[in-house]
Design a protein around this motif. Structure first.
Motif, PDB file in Angstrom:
ATOM      1  N   SER A  29       7.016  20.902 -83.515  1.00  0.00           N
ATOM      2  CA  SER A  29       8.326  20.801 -83.406  1.00  0.00           C
ATOM      3  C   SER A  29       9.106  21.966 -83.715  1.00  0.00           C
ATOM      4  CB  SER A  29       9.125  19.519 -84.316  1.00  0.00           C
ATOM      5  OG  SER A  29      10.366  19.232 -84.334  1.00  0.00           O
ATOM      6  N   ASP A  30      10.399  22.339 -83.478  1.00  0.00           N
ATOM      7  CA  ASP A  30      11.197  23.446 -83.989  1.00  0.00           C
ATOM      8  C   ASP A  30      11.436  23.295 -85.341  1.00  0.00           C
ATOM      9  OD1 ASP A  30      11.661  24.260 -81.539  1.00  0.00           O
ATOM     10  OD2 ASP A  30      13.431  23.408 -80.949  1.00  0.00           O
ATOM     11  N   HIS A  31      11.469  22.071 -86.078  1.00  0.00           N
ATOM     12  CA  HIS A  31      11.505  22.022 -87.541  1.00  0.00           C
ATOM     13  C   HIS A  31      10.070  21.819 -88.071  1.00  0.00           C
ATOM     14  CE1 HIS A  31      12.583  20.829 -91.443  1.00  0.00           C
ATOM     15  NE2 HIS A  31      13.529  21.353 -91.590  1.00  0.00           N
ATOM     16  N   TRP A  32       9.467  22.612 -88.933  1.00  0.00           N
ATOM     17  CA  TRP A  32       8.184  22.481 -89.382  1.00  0.00           C
ATOM     18  C   TRP A  32       7.944  21.067 -90.021  1.00  0.00           C
ATOM     19  CZ3 TRP A  32       6.967  21.779 -94.385  1.00  0.00           C
ATOM     20  CH2 TRP A  32       7.935  21.875 -95.232  1.00  0.00           C
ATOM     21  N   LEU A  33       8.892  20.368 -90.804  1.00  0.00           N
ATOM     22  CA  LEU A  33       8.479  19.219 -91.119  1.00  0.00           C
ATOM     23  C   LEU A  33       8.540  18.171 -90.191  1.00  0.00           C
ATOM     24  CD1 LEU A  33      10.928  18.826 -94.345  1.00  0.00           C
ATOM     25  CD2 LEU A  33       8.701  18.767 -94.411  1.00  0.00           C
ATOM     26  N   GLU A  34       8.684  18.242 -89.076  1.00  0.00           N
ATOM     27  CA  GLU A  34       8.439  17.255 -87.840  1.00  0.00           C
ATOM     28  C   GLU A  34       7.286  17.183 -86.998  1.00  0.00           C
ATOM     29  OE1 GLU A  34      13.043  15.678 -87.016  1.00  0.00           O
ATOM     30  OE2 GLU A  34      12.385  17.424 -86.175  1.00  0.00           O
ATOM     31  N   SER A  35       6.729  18.203 -87.186  1.00  0.00           N
ATOM     32  CA  SER A  35       5.332  18.548 -86.515  1.00  0.00           C
ATOM     33  C   SER A  35       4.321  17.596 -86.896  1.00  0.00           C
ATOM     34  CB  SER A  35       4.788  19.829 -86.776  1.00  0.00           C
ATOM     35  OG  SER A  35       5.802  20.987 -86.177  1.00  0.00           O
ATOM     36  N   SER A  36       3.547  16.946 -86.155  1.00  0.00           N
ATOM     37  CA  SER A  36       2.490  15.742 -86.464  1.00  0.00           C
ATOM     38  C   SER A  36       1.704  15.562 -85.330  1.00  0.00           C
ATOM     39  CB  SER A  36       3.542  14.592 -86.380  1.00  0.00           C
ATOM     40  OG  SER A  36       2.895  13.367 -86.787  1.00  0.00           O
ATOM     41  N   ILE A  37       0.497  14.713 -85.544  1.00  0.00           N
ATOM     42  CA  ILE A  37      -0.264  14.395 -84.507  1.00  0.00           C
ATOM     43  C   ILE A  37       0.183  13.259 -83.901  1.00  0.00           C
ATOM     44  CG2 ILE A  37      -2.384  15.614 -85.786  1.00  0.00           C
ATOM     45  CD1 ILE A  37      -3.345  12.731 -86.479  1.00  0.00           C
ATOM     46  N   VAL A  38       1.136  12.422 -84.342  1.00  0.00           N
ATOM     47  CA  VAL A  38       1.458  11.340 -83.841  1.00  0.00           C
ATOM     48  C   VAL A  38       2.652  11.522 -82.827  1.00  0.00           C
ATOM     49  CG1 VAL A  38       0.455   9.702 -85.393  1.00  0.00           C
ATOM     50  CG2 VAL A  38       2.529  10.717 -86.048  1.00  0.00           C
ATOM     51  N   SER A  39       3.647  11.178 -83.194  1.00  0.00           N
ATOM     52  CA  SER A  39       5.211  11.648 -82.454  1.00  0.00           C
ATOM     53  C   SER A  39       6.081  12.110 -83.232  1.00  0.00           C
ATOM     54  CB  SER A  39       5.479  10.362 -81.781  1.00  0.00           C
ATOM     55  OG  SER A  39       5.960   9.335 -82.929  1.00  0.00           O
ATOM     56  N   VAL A  40       6.830  12.962 -82.569  1.00  0.00           N
ATOM     57  CA  VAL A  40       7.835  13.884 -82.974  1.00  0.00           C
ATOM     58  C   VAL A  40       8.926  13.677 -82.108  1.00  0.00           C
ATOM     59  CG1 VAL A  40       6.545  15.722 -84.088  1.00  0.00           C
ATOM     60  CG2 VAL A  40       7.171  15.987 -81.835  1.00  0.00           C
ATOM     61  N   PRO A  41      10.426  13.610 -82.824  1.00  0.00           N
ATOM     62  CA  PRO A  41      11.490  13.471 -81.878  1.00  0.00           C
ATOM     63  C   PRO A  41      11.632  14.174 -80.443  1.00  0.00           C
ATOM     64  CG  PRO A  41      12.230  13.679 -84.052  1.00  0.00           C
ATOM     65  CD  PRO A  41      10.698  13.992 -84.019  1.00  0.00           C
ATOM     66  N   VAL A  42      11.339  15.788 -80.917  1.00  0.00           N
ATOM     67  CA  VAL A  42      11.443  16.817 -79.596  1.00  0.00           C
ATOM     68  C   VAL A  42      10.338  17.789 -80.035  1.00  0.00           C
ATOM     69  CG1 VAL A  42      12.460  18.403 -78.430  1.00  0.00           C
ATOM     70  CG2 VAL A  42      13.691  16.459 -79.419  1.00  0.00           C
ATOM     71  N   ALA A  43       9.260  17.614 -79.255  1.00  0.00           N
ATOM     72  CA  ALA A  43       7.967  18.735 -79.559  1.00  0.00           C
ATOM     73  C   ALA A  43       8.480  19.818 -78.634  1.00  0.00           C
ATOM     74  CB  ALA A  43       6.919  17.963 -79.120  1.00  0.00           C
ATOM     75  N   SER A  44       8.066  21.096 -79.116  1.00  0.00           N
ATOM     76  CA  SER A  44       8.377  22.524 -78.315  1.00  0.00           C
ATOM     77  C   SER A  44       7.232  22.823 -77.871  1.00  0.00           C
ATOM     78  CB  SER A  44       9.132  23.217 -79.427  1.00  0.00           C
ATOM     79  OG  SER A  44       8.326  23.622 -80.446  1.00  0.00           O
ATOM     80  N   GLU A  45       5.980  22.386 -78.542  1.00  0.00           N
ATOM     81  CA  GLU A  45       4.709  22.818 -78.086  1.00  0.00           C
ATOM     82  C   GLU A  45       3.567  21.790 -78.344  1.00  0.00           C
ATOM     83  OE1 GLU A  45       2.032  26.749 -78.484  1.00  0.00           O
ATOM     84  OE2 GLU A  45       3.764  26.775 -79.847  1.00  0.00           O
ATOM     85  N   ALA A  46       2.639  21.643 -77.461  1.00  0.00           N
ATOM     86  CA  ALA A  46       1.384  20.782 -77.919  1.00  0.00           C
ATOM     87  C   ALA A  46       0.417  21.634 -77.938  1.00  0.00           C
ATOM     88  CB  ALA A  46       1.502  19.528 -76.937  1.00  0.00           C
ATOM     89  N   LEU A  47      -0.329  21.681 -79.214  1.00  0.00           N
ATOM     90  CA  LEU A  47      -1.413  22.456 -79.305  1.00  0.00           C
ATOM     91  C   LEU A  47      -2.649  21.614 -79.327  1.00  0.00           C
ATOM     92  CD1 LEU A  47      -0.451  24.542 -82.572  1.00  0.00           C
ATOM     93  CD2 LEU A  47      -0.329  25.230 -80.043  1.00  0.00           C
ATOM     94  N   VAL A  48      -3.722  21.841 -78.577  1.00  0.00           N
ATOM     95  CA  VAL A  48      -5.045  21.002 -78.573  1.00  0.00           C
ATOM     96  C   VAL A  48      -5.731  21.884 -79.492  1.00  0.00           C
ATOM     97  CG1 VAL A  48      -7.133  20.455 -77.310  1.00  0.00           C
ATOM     98  CG2 VAL A  48      -4.723  20.398 -76.292  1.00  0.00           C
ATOM     99  N   VAL A  49      -6.087  21.251 -80.737  1.00  0.00           N
ATOM    100  CA  VAL A  49      -7.350  21.499 -81.809  1.00  0.00           C
ATOM    101  C   VAL A  49      -8.622  20.988 -81.867  1.00  0.00           C
ATOM    102  CG1 VAL A  49      -5.272  22.494 -83.117  1.00  0.00           C
ATOM    103  CG2 VAL A  49      -6.048  20.327 -83.417  1.00  0.00           C
ATOM    104  N   THR A  50      -9.533  21.486 -82.517  1.00  0.00           N
ATOM    105  CA  THR A  50     -10.762  20.877 -82.916  1.00  0.00           C
ATOM    106  C   THR A  50     -10.649  19.848 -83.994  1.00  0.00           C
ATOM    107  OG1 THR A  50     -12.102  22.975 -82.278  1.00  0.00           O
ATOM    108  CG2 THR A  50     -12.973  21.253 -83.451  1.00  0.00           C
ATOM    109  N   LYS A  51     -11.273  18.684 -83.693  1.00  0.00           N
ATOM    110  CA  LYS A  51     -11.243  17.664 -84.520  1.00  0.00           C
ATOM    111  C   LYS A  51     -12.605  17.706 -85.051  1.00  0.00           C
ATOM    112  CE  LYS A  51     -10.069  13.624 -82.944  1.00  0.00           C
ATOM    113  NZ  LYS A  51      -9.836  12.202 -82.666  1.00  0.00           N
ATOM    114  N   LEU A  52     -12.655  17.400 -86.664  1.00  0.00           N
ATOM    115  CA  LEU A  52     -14.121  17.525 -87.277  1.00  0.00           C
ATOM    116  C   LEU A  52     -14.163  16.036 -87.856  1.00  0.00           C
ATOM    117  CD1 LEU A  52     -13.185  20.650 -89.283  1.00  0.00           C
ATOM    118  CD2 LEU A  52     -14.672  20.547 -87.119  1.00  0.00           C
ATOM    119  N   ASP A  53     -15.427  15.577 -87.728  1.00  0.00           N
ATOM    120  CA  ASP A  53     -15.674  14.257 -88.352  1.00  0.00           C
ATOM    121  C   ASP A  53     -15.738  14.082 -89.850  1.00  0.00           C
ATOM    122  OD1 ASP A  53     -17.070  11.897 -89.358  1.00  0.00           O
ATOM    123  OD2 ASP A  53     -18.242  11.902 -87.563  1.00  0.00           O
TER     124      ASP A  53
END
Length: 159
Positions: A29-53
């Motif tokens: 999100s434009d505001h760093w506190l609203e970035s998340s792996i679930v949902s955000v009000p307005v996402a400016s970008e979606a990053l695909v990252v590696t998930k570790l077990d």
């Protein structure tokens, strides 16, 4: 400094923790506190990252304490752990945001921790403002900080 005081080795891994290996979308999100792996009000970008077990990471590095502030992924991670994996921890520290959207998931996570033998030892709540316009807060969220200890350590903790 904390690492030096406690003699803990520092290991940096490139990825996010999950209950299986793979990939995870992280919504920025434009505001760093609203970035998340679930949902955000307005996402400016979606990053695909590696998930570790997490179970493999715990075994490989012999981790016995867990501190989580993973922007909305706490419930999914805790709820997805097996009882065996969860009970490898002696202490768990969580920071999460309570919203109506996640109230049921948070209750479920707290029940799962209790079933695994964890006892809450500390809880603090504060409000954080997520949006400020014209120097006035427009939206706030309740942040909860909880500390848990496994019941097997309780006599040691109280003494």
């Amino acid at each position: 400094q904390n690492i030096q005081i406690n003699g803990a080795p520092l290991v940096v891994l490139d990825g996010v923790l999950g209950n299986e290996e793979g990939v995870q979308t992280f919504l920025v999100s434009d505001h760093w506190l609203e970035s998340s792996i679930v949902s955000v009000p307005v996402a400016s970008e979606a990053l695909v990252v590696t998930k570790l077990d997490i179970a493999k990471i715990i075994d490989e590095y012999q981790i016995n304490a867990l501190a989580l502030d993973i922007e909305g992924g706490e419930c999914e991670l805790i709820d997805g752990m097996s009882m065996e994996t969860l009970q490898k921890f002696k202490r768990i520290l969580l920071e999460y945001h309570i919203t109506q959207l996640y109230a049921d998931e948070i209750k479920g996570m707290e029940i799962w921790l209790k079933e695994a033998g964890f006892i809450e030892t500390e809880s603090r709540t504060r409000f954080t403002f997520l949006s400020i316009e014209d120097r006035r807060p427009t939206r706030q969220v309740r942040c909860v900080y909880r500390s848990y200890i496994h019941e097997s350590l309780l006599p040691e903790f109280e003494g």
